[in-house]
Design an enzyme around this catalytic site. Structure first.
Site, PDB file in Angstrom:
ATOM      1  CE1 TYR A 110      -3.350  -2.562  -0.287  1.00  0.00           C
ATOM      2  CE2 TYR A 110      -4.231  -1.845   1.803  1.00  0.00           C
ATOM      3  CZ  TYR A 110      -4.325  -2.631   0.672  1.00  0.00           C
ATOM      4  OH  TYR A 110      -5.394  -3.467   0.515  1.00  0.00           O
TER       5      TYR A 110
ATOM      6  CE  LYS B  51       1.506 -17.855  -1.578  1.00  0.00           C
ATOM      7  NZ  LYS B  51       0.743 -19.095  -1.360  1.00  0.00           N
TER       8      LYS B  51
ATOM      9  CG  ASP C 186      -2.095 -19.762   0.464  1.00  0.00           C
ATOM     10  OD1 ASP C 186      -1.323 -19.503   1.412  1.00  0.00           O
ATOM     11  OD2 ASP C 186      -1.738 -20.449  -0.511  1.00  0.00           O
TER      12      ASP C 186
ATOM     13  CG  ASP D 136      -7.361  -3.814   3.600  1.00  0.00           C
ATOM     14  OD1 ASP D 136      -8.292  -3.707   4.411  1.00  0.00           O
ATOM     15  OD2 ASP D 136      -7.281  -3.125   2.568  1.00  0.00           O
TER      16      ASP D 136
ATOM     17  CG  ASP E 151     -12.892  -6.193   4.387  1.00  0.00           C
ATOM     18  OD1 ASP E 151     -12.534  -5.486   5.344  1.00  0.00           O
ATOM     19  OD2 ASP E 151     -13.507  -5.745   3.397  1.00  0.00           O
TER      20      ASP E 151
END
Ligand code: ATP
Length: 335
Positions: A124, A170, A202, A226, A230
């Site tokens: 970001y 990851k 994942d 983020d 959610d």
């Protein structure tokens, strides 16, 4: 007397902040609240997205309670995102998103997970270049930011008696960048009496659904945090129940995880729970522990009584829902 700056913002921002302020004002708190104007609505009134006077107001406060700001869907000349500006300006590096199922009949799984998300770099940073039809994104991961975030997460676990901290990354694909984050995590966890675990991002997304009770605290990079938060919010009943706090060395900002929800703005049906629970985090930050606990108990008691807004299957309007919470502030028997 503490000083809290309040940004209502756009869309449902003024509704969820207005409702939360009604509850806070009924609590007779040692806090002076001061308004700061920002966002799209502010721009249409004043010609500025982030007026200097608002920045000064926020600077003069101990922390900020923030509603929501609408991001323009297409690029608008001169647009600056207030929330990204504030995160940068106050170096709010640790974004904490606690996701707890508010009531046994809400949501799909019994999750009580705190996500500690890096807030200043990673995907970001927004540094993108386009050349000859190729867009390149610069993804920055620094040892300094990883270390202070992991230390923040360890401290949070110690303060809240959380016995397991999971590093979500990851690094099997992003060997250098996520590899650095993973390395720092295990270095910092050395010799601590907290169990250190790791999950690929994942696998973490799946584990929240298949093994929710095992997931206690995740520390992770910006984009992963983020998306996972959610998902977690959806699993416990929706975005209306997900609070957050962004912390720096000497300032903090509290806001619901959701955005400005323009589709329901002005209808009086927004769920203010995420903002109320963000206010609970704010009261804890201001060291008003008894007030924080009083508000938190009243929110959960009200939800457990079946008082709900329409997103959670109820018929209560935003203001009436908050009225019930105010009535429950002094009830002893709550969870
Ligand atoms: P933005 O562009 O500001 O992020 P958005 O609508 O794209 O806004 P969100 O505001 O995060 O994204 O919400 C997605 C949807 O979830 C909304 O359209 C709304 O229907 C629902 N929603 C979000 N927050 C709430 C809330 N507090 N109460 C009720 N519904 C909500």
């Amino acid at each position: 007397m503490r000083k809290v700056s309040v940004v209502q913002g756009d869309g449902i921002g003024p509704e969820v902040i207005g409702a939360t302020m009604a509850v806070l004002r009924s609590m007779d708190l040692p806090i002076e609240f001061i308004e700061a104007d920002m966002g799209l609505e502010c721009h249409s009134r004043t010609g500025e997205y982030i007026p200097e006077s608002s920045i000064e107001t926020i600077r003069s406060s101990d922390c900020c309670l923030f509603g929501a700001i609408t991001s323009p869907s297409s690029s608008m000349p001169g647009y600056r995102s207030p929330i990204l500006f504030l995160r940068r300006e106050f170096d709010l590096y640790a974004n904490i998103r606690p996701v707890r199922r508010p009531s046994p009949d809400l949501g799909l799984v019994d999750l009580d997970l705190t996500i500690v998300r890096e807030n200043t770099e990673g995907m970001y940073t927004g540094i993108e270049r386009e050349e000859n039809g190729v867009v390149t994104l610069e993804r920055k991961v620094t040892e300094k930011a990883c270390r202070r975030l992991v230390r923040y997460a360890i401290d949070l676990c110690q303060r809240n008696s959380i016995d397991t901290l999971t590093c979500v990354h990851k690094s099997n694909v992003l060997r250098r960048s996520d590899g650095l984050f993973r390395k720092v995590f295990f270095e910092e966890m050395e010799g601590r009496d907290i169990v250190a675990r790791e999950l690929l991002v994942d696998a973490a997304a799946a584990a929240m659904v298949t093994r929710p009770r095992e997931q206690k605290c995740y520390v992770t990079l910006n984009l992963y945090g983020d998306i996972l938060s959610d998902e977690a919010a959806a699993l416990i009943g929706g975005l209306g129940f997900a609070p957050s706090g962004s912390y720096g060395e000497s300032f903090a900002l509290f806001e619901p995880t959701h955005g400005s929800a323009p589709d329901i703005a002005g209808m009086g049906i927004a769920n203010p729970t995420a903002t109320l629970l963000s206010a609970v985090m704010m009261l804890e930050y201001l060291d008003l522990k008894n007030d924080a606990s009083r508000l938190k108990k009243a929110v959960y008691l009200t939800l457990n009584e079946g008082v709900r807004t329409s997103d959670a299957g109820g018929a209560f309007r935003t203001g009436d829902y908050c009225h019930e919470i105010i009535l429950n502030l002094d009830k002893k028997d709550s969870c």
